[in-house]
Write a protein that holds these residues in place. Sequence first.
Motif, PDB file in Angstrom:
ATOM      1  N   ILE A 135       0.817  -1.016   0.084  1.00  0.00           N
ATOM      2  CA  ILE A 135       0.021   0.087  -0.069  1.00  0.00           C
ATOM      3  C   ILE A 135       0.742   1.263  -0.128  1.00  0.00           C
ATOM      4  CG2 ILE A 135      -1.644   1.369   1.451  1.00  0.00           C
ATOM      5  CD1 ILE A 135      -2.957  -1.331   2.336  1.00  0.00           C
ATOM      6  N   THR A 136       2.028   1.329   0.837  1.00  0.00           N
ATOM      7  CA  THR A 136       2.893   2.361   0.505  1.00  0.00           C
ATOM      8  C   THR A 136       3.360   2.680  -0.419  1.00  0.00           C
ATOM      9  OG1 THR A 136       3.349   1.887   3.149  1.00  0.00           O
ATOM     10  CG2 THR A 136       4.893   3.314   2.023  1.00  0.00           C
ATOM     11  N   ARG A 137       3.921   1.679  -1.175  1.00  0.00           N
ATOM     12  CA  ARG A 137       4.726   1.636  -2.405  1.00  0.00           C
ATOM     13  C   ARG A 137       3.589   1.974  -3.488  1.00  0.00           C
ATOM     14  NH1 ARG A 137       6.533   2.627  -6.485  1.00  0.00           N
ATOM     15  NH2 ARG A 137       8.163   1.762  -7.768  1.00  0.00           N
ATOM     16  N   TYR A 138       2.563   1.473  -3.674  1.00  0.00           N
ATOM     17  CA  TYR A 138       1.642   1.598  -4.757  1.00  0.00           C
ATOM     18  C   TYR A 138       0.428   2.325  -4.636  1.00  0.00           C
ATOM     19  CZ  TYR A 138       4.878  -1.995  -6.501  1.00  0.00           C
ATOM     20  OH  TYR A 138       6.314  -2.710  -6.933  1.00  0.00           O
ATOM     21  N   GLY A 139      -0.123   2.366  -3.520  1.00  0.00           N
ATOM     22  CA  GLY A 139      -1.316   3.116  -3.000  1.00  0.00           C
ATOM     23  C   GLY A 139      -2.209   1.976  -2.753  1.00  0.00           C
ATOM     24  N   PRO A 140      -3.470   2.728  -2.014  1.00  0.00           N
ATOM     25  CA  PRO A 140      -4.457   1.854  -1.573  1.00  0.00           C
ATOM     26  C   PRO A 140      -5.242   1.119  -2.712  1.00  0.00           C
ATOM     27  CG  PRO A 140      -5.430   4.003  -1.607  1.00  0.00           C
ATOM     28  CD  PRO A 140      -3.719   4.189  -1.733  1.00  0.00           C
ATOM     29  N   GLN A 141      -5.170   1.797  -4.013  1.00  0.00           N
ATOM     30  CA  GLN A 141      -5.803   0.981  -5.089  1.00  0.00           C
ATOM     31  C   GLN A 141      -5.163  -0.288  -5.566  1.00  0.00           C
ATOM     32  OE1 GLN A 141      -4.173   3.928  -5.367  1.00  0.00           O
ATOM     33  NE2 GLN A 141      -2.594   3.937  -6.717  1.00  0.00           N
ATOM     34  N   ALA A 142      -4.044  -0.739  -4.829  1.00  0.00           N
ATOM     35  CA  ALA A 142      -3.173  -1.983  -5.236  1.00  0.00           C
ATOM     36  C   ALA A 142      -4.045  -3.227  -4.809  1.00  0.00           C
ATOM     37  CB  ALA A 142      -1.970  -1.730  -4.627  1.00  0.00           C
ATOM     38  N   LEU A 143      -4.848  -2.794  -3.806  1.00  0.00           N
ATOM     39  CA  LEU A 143      -5.705  -3.805  -3.336  1.00  0.00           C
ATOM     40  C   LEU A 143      -7.129  -3.918  -3.445  1.00  0.00           C
ATOM     41  CD1 LEU A 143      -3.163  -4.082  -1.240  1.00  0.00           C
ATOM     42  CD2 LEU A 143      -4.618  -4.818   0.565  1.00  0.00           C
ATOM     43  N   SER A 144      -7.324  -3.074  -4.435  1.00  0.00           N
ATOM     44  CA  SER A 144      -8.954  -3.008  -5.101  1.00  0.00           C
ATOM     45  C   SER A 144      -9.432  -4.360  -5.775  1.00  0.00           C
ATOM     46  CB  SER A 144      -9.174  -1.839  -6.072  1.00  0.00           C
ATOM     47  OG  SER A 144      -9.089  -0.541  -5.353  1.00  0.00           O
ATOM     48  N   PHE A 145      -8.593  -4.839  -6.100  1.00  0.00           N
ATOM     49  CA  PHE A 145      -8.701  -6.333  -6.816  1.00  0.00           C
ATOM     50  C   PHE A 145      -9.665  -7.219  -5.902  1.00  0.00           C
ATOM     51  CE2 PHE A 145      -4.947  -7.365  -4.590  1.00  0.00           C
ATOM     52  CZ  PHE A 145      -5.140  -8.773  -4.235  1.00  0.00           C
ATOM     53  N   VAL A 233     -10.038   4.803  -1.911  1.00  0.00           N
ATOM     54  CA  VAL A 233      -9.768   5.308  -3.351  1.00  0.00           C
ATOM     55  C   VAL A 233     -10.999   6.152  -3.677  1.00  0.00           C
ATOM     56  CG1 VAL A 233      -9.581   4.478  -5.613  1.00  0.00           C
ATOM     57  CG2 VAL A 233      -8.319   3.315  -3.819  1.00  0.00           C
ATOM     58  N   ARG A 234     -12.279   5.812  -3.168  1.00  0.00           N
ATOM     59  CA  ARG A 234     -13.552   6.498  -3.785  1.00  0.00           C
ATOM     60  C   ARG A 234     -13.522   7.673  -3.140  1.00  0.00           C
ATOM     61  NH1 ARG A 234     -18.307   1.867  -4.456  1.00  0.00           N
ATOM     62  NH2 ARG A 234     -16.983   0.295  -5.297  1.00  0.00           N
ATOM     63  N   ARG A 235     -12.963   7.824  -1.933  1.00  0.00           N
ATOM     64  CA  ARG A 235     -12.921   9.277  -1.193  1.00  0.00           C
ATOM     65  C   ARG A 235     -11.939   9.927  -1.106  1.00  0.00           C
ATOM     66  NH1 ARG A 235     -16.703   9.548   2.985  1.00  0.00           N
ATOM     67  NH2 ARG A 235     -15.146  10.222   4.365  1.00  0.00           N
ATOM     68  N   GLY A 236     -11.022   9.753  -2.116  1.00  0.00           N
ATOM     69  CA  GLY A 236      -9.838  10.591  -2.312  1.00  0.00           C
ATOM     70  C   GLY A 236      -8.705  10.489  -1.203  1.00  0.00           C
ATOM     71  N   GLY A 237      -8.743   8.967  -0.636  1.00  0.00           N
ATOM     72  CA  GLY A 237      -7.517   8.790   0.050  1.00  0.00           C
ATOM     73  C   GLY A 237      -8.041   8.692   1.605  1.00  0.00           C
ATOM     74  N   LYS A 238      -9.106   8.991   2.072  1.00  0.00           N
ATOM     75  CA  LYS A 238      -9.571   8.948   3.613  1.00  0.00           C
ATOM     76  C   LYS A 238     -10.583   7.924   3.620  1.00  0.00           C
ATOM     77  CE  LYS A 238     -11.029  11.770   7.172  1.00  0.00           C
ATOM     78  NZ  LYS A 238     -11.287  13.422   7.756  1.00  0.00           N
ATOM     79  N   ALA A 239     -10.512   6.963   4.472  1.00  0.00           N
ATOM     80  CA  ALA A 239     -11.746   6.054   4.918  1.00  0.00           C
ATOM     81  C   ALA A 239     -12.599   6.863   6.025  1.00  0.00           C
ATOM     82  CB  ALA A 239     -11.102   4.748   5.259  1.00  0.00           C
ATOM     83  N   THR A 240     -13.728   6.381   6.329  1.00  0.00           N
ATOM     84  CA  THR A 240     -14.670   6.787   7.152  1.00  0.00           C
ATOM     85  C   THR A 240     -14.546   6.141   8.653  1.00  0.00           C
ATOM     86  OG1 THR A 240     -16.350   4.755   6.896  1.00  0.00           O
ATOM     87  CG2 THR A 240     -16.725   6.977   5.617  1.00  0.00           C
ATOM     88  N   ASP A 241     -14.801   6.935   9.763  1.00  0.00           N
ATOM     89  CA  ASP A 241     -14.570   6.442  10.846  1.00  0.00           C
ATOM     90  C   ASP A 241     -15.194   4.735  11.184  1.00  0.00           C
ATOM     91  OD1 ASP A 241     -17.249   7.289  10.994  1.00  0.00           O
ATOM     92  OD2 ASP A 241     -16.997   8.754  12.586  1.00  0.00           O
TER      93      ASP A 241
END
Length: 435
Positions: A135-145, A233-241
């Motif tokens: 995730i650090t290297r490729y971003g959260p989109q790396a786990l969207s699969f 990813v959908r929220r621009g990088g921030k997950a909800t509480d």
Amino acid sequence: MAPSSSSKASSELNPRTTHYEFMGPPGALAITIGVPFMTYALYFGCSEQTGGCPPPIDTAVIIESLTSLSFWKSLWDTQATLIYLAWYAFVVAAWFVLPGDWIEGTPLRTGGKKKYKINAFSTGLLTLGITIGVITRYGPQALSFIYDKWVGLVTASILMSVVQAVGCYLISFREGELLALGGNSGNPIYDFYIGRSLNPSIGSLDLKSFNELRPGLILWMLIDVGMACEQAVRRGGKATDSMWLVLAFQSWYVLDALYNEPAIFTTMDITTDGFGFMLAVGDLAWVPFVYSLQARYLVWNQIELGPVNTAAIIAVNLLGYYIFRAANGEKNDFRNGRNPKNLQFMTTERGTKLLTSGWWGRSRHPNYMGDLLMAFAWSLPTGFNTPITYFYVIYFAVLLIHRERRDDEACEKKYGKDWEKYRKLVPYRIIPYVY
């Protein structure tokens, strides 16, 4: 011709099962079909892709889908299957490569004890470390699969469950195999489901304990991380509480179970049940893909709880965790010959000691009460717009009540009148003054 001495010894060591559970072979067949069906149903019945949780019900569309070859083909995803097999190979390799102590389980009917390698916690930490690095290297989109290939991954896990259950059923006929007392009925449907072999192994790798903690339980945590990544990813990088709560609660539960790996070797799953389709599909498919329903729901139903609701939900979870861990701690200390709290107990005619004070004086399964409180806390972040996200709590309550009944029946046979005396001293089954 008189039976040989070896066949006599085998029949004495592995007597025929005379008591059916789950309503016998018809019930076993129904659950064998029903568990995979429900795993898929909880996806299609609570999914962004199908239109809601639940989606609009159109009987004609459902019938058309179920009678369409293209629908059944859509359940298969070759890439998802290869990903799942790579995951399973990874946890097997971690079991072999990572260091770990070898401990003995409870005594077997043969008089010996089976040895188990303890490194589930380090496997979980290694998985988390690699995941955070990706995730650090490729971003959260790396786990969207994980979100995109959900159905294919479910199919792969069910296929793995079937393959292992069939394999374990076949090896249970090897000469000298120790069978589960509840899985040797002679009916192949029932024995395949309930588990015929008590400790099926490949070399020193015990399949039952391995599957109990590693491939499914750690995958559950990994799926939750994947759902948080998809939402971020959908929220621009921030997950909800709410997503953070589900991720934190369930990851803590998984890591706690992995850390306390030695505790599973005194549970009914390990000491009594055989390894068949019941445990295989539960460990490999049901746990990771049903227990993560709340996180998947929050991907597209993005709920912000606020500090007050967040604090209240955390309090419920902490209370459940405290009860669960304190009760299990008392039991494990007592079973290992320690009694730091000077808890009261009764001694049976068999010489066994049963706790009658502390958490185990409040009910016969206080740890189940803690489990249920935590399960409720995991569902609360999803709000109250749909009952489907509370399926886990309802299912878990039914499971624990059934397990408690099984345990009570086994103890009644084991201890006789002593168990009646014990039930008078500790009258409540799970929740004090309620049940």
